[in-house]
Design an enzyme around this catalytic site. Sequence first.
Site, PDB file in Angstrom:
ATOM      1  CB  SER A 124      58.088  72.419  41.107  1.00  0.00           C
ATOM      2  OG  SER A 124      59.055  71.577  41.896  1.00  0.00           O
ATOM      3  CE  LYS A 127      56.340  68.619  44.199  1.00  0.00           C
ATOM      4  NZ  LYS A 127      58.183  68.785  42.913  1.00  0.00           N
ATOM      5  CB  SER A 181      56.547  72.984  45.542  1.00  0.00           C
ATOM      6  OG  SER A 181      57.198  72.262  44.093  1.00  0.00           O
ATOM      7  CE  LYS A 286      53.664  72.722  41.755  1.00  0.00           C
ATOM      8  NZ  LYS A 286      55.191  73.607  42.836  1.00  0.00           N
TER       9      LYS A 286
END
Length: 351
Positions: A124, A127, A181, A286
């Site tokens: 992820s 993203k 997420s 993140k």
Amino acid sequence: MSVALLALALALAAPGAQAAGKKAVAKKTVTSSQVKRAPAKAATHKAGPKRKAQASLAQRRTRAATRRAHVVAAPAVLSVGQKMGLHATADPLALASSVALVLDQDTHEVLLSKNDEAVLPIASLTKLMTGLLISEAQLPMDTPITITQADVDTEKGSRSRLAVGTTLTRGELLHLALMSSENRAAHALGRTYPGGLAGFVRRMNAKAAQLGMHDTHYVEPTGLSSQNRSSARDLARLVGVAYDDALLRELTTSPRYEVEVGSRTLQYNNTNRLVKSPVWDIGLQKTGYISEAGRCLVMQAEIAGRKLIMVFLDSAGKFSRLADAERVRSWLQASPRHGGHKVANSFATNG
């Protein structure tokens, strides 16, 4: 008469008559003993349900133990980094991540590097690029977008609280994708981008090339595919660019967020608990995880007066990536002007 009486007496004294008499007595004795034991039988009858319950419980436990004995544990799925042998690389901080990069954001001085050229699945962390493109496109954030069946993950079977038919604004979906997420949110953002999903993925790769992220390749906007790959060096570039976007800084470090879905209010939390810690000053972050990538984390944070970019890939253990970040913070606080440490790469290729 006297003779007749004598004959009768002799007949009563015969063995057959004696046996019959004994049988009668015995029969009477048995009947008496049965009567005496009757209360005991009644007591046994009352205790029966308890004994039956105990026996039933014992049988269930035996059956459960038998089932457990026949269960074969599913083999652990190795990450790409584990298959490459990257975890064999030692480093001075004994990090659980097989790949790490810490650099000064202003001077670009490398303070710590470990297998930073390895190209691995990034989960992820994908993203972050998705969010950067949505923000840079300056699309209306109040546009309603509906989750469709096309947004449902069929590769990993991941769960989502956004049911098909849920409608949220583009801004709400972006918030959920970057902070918690949310996979369906990220997919919907890419699907509704001008040019559709295929056009969005092309734009992701074009942006990576523009930023000099030559080890990076994307195939979809969520990170669920293990074909989304990058290196620590490339991701550090992406973090530096994303940090310059005020919207991304705000959304990635938001501790929690609520959205209204019909008559319900859904509360989401940040996947990185360090954003709530008073000892951390995080400007952007993140997280990411799929089995092929291990636990991943990128952050921009200020430590000991220095703005730093940190990348941790392929960490083993649920909380190990956060523990690695804590180790780096403690290390830098102890030696704020540390000159850096380069750990030799332990792999032959970037594959």
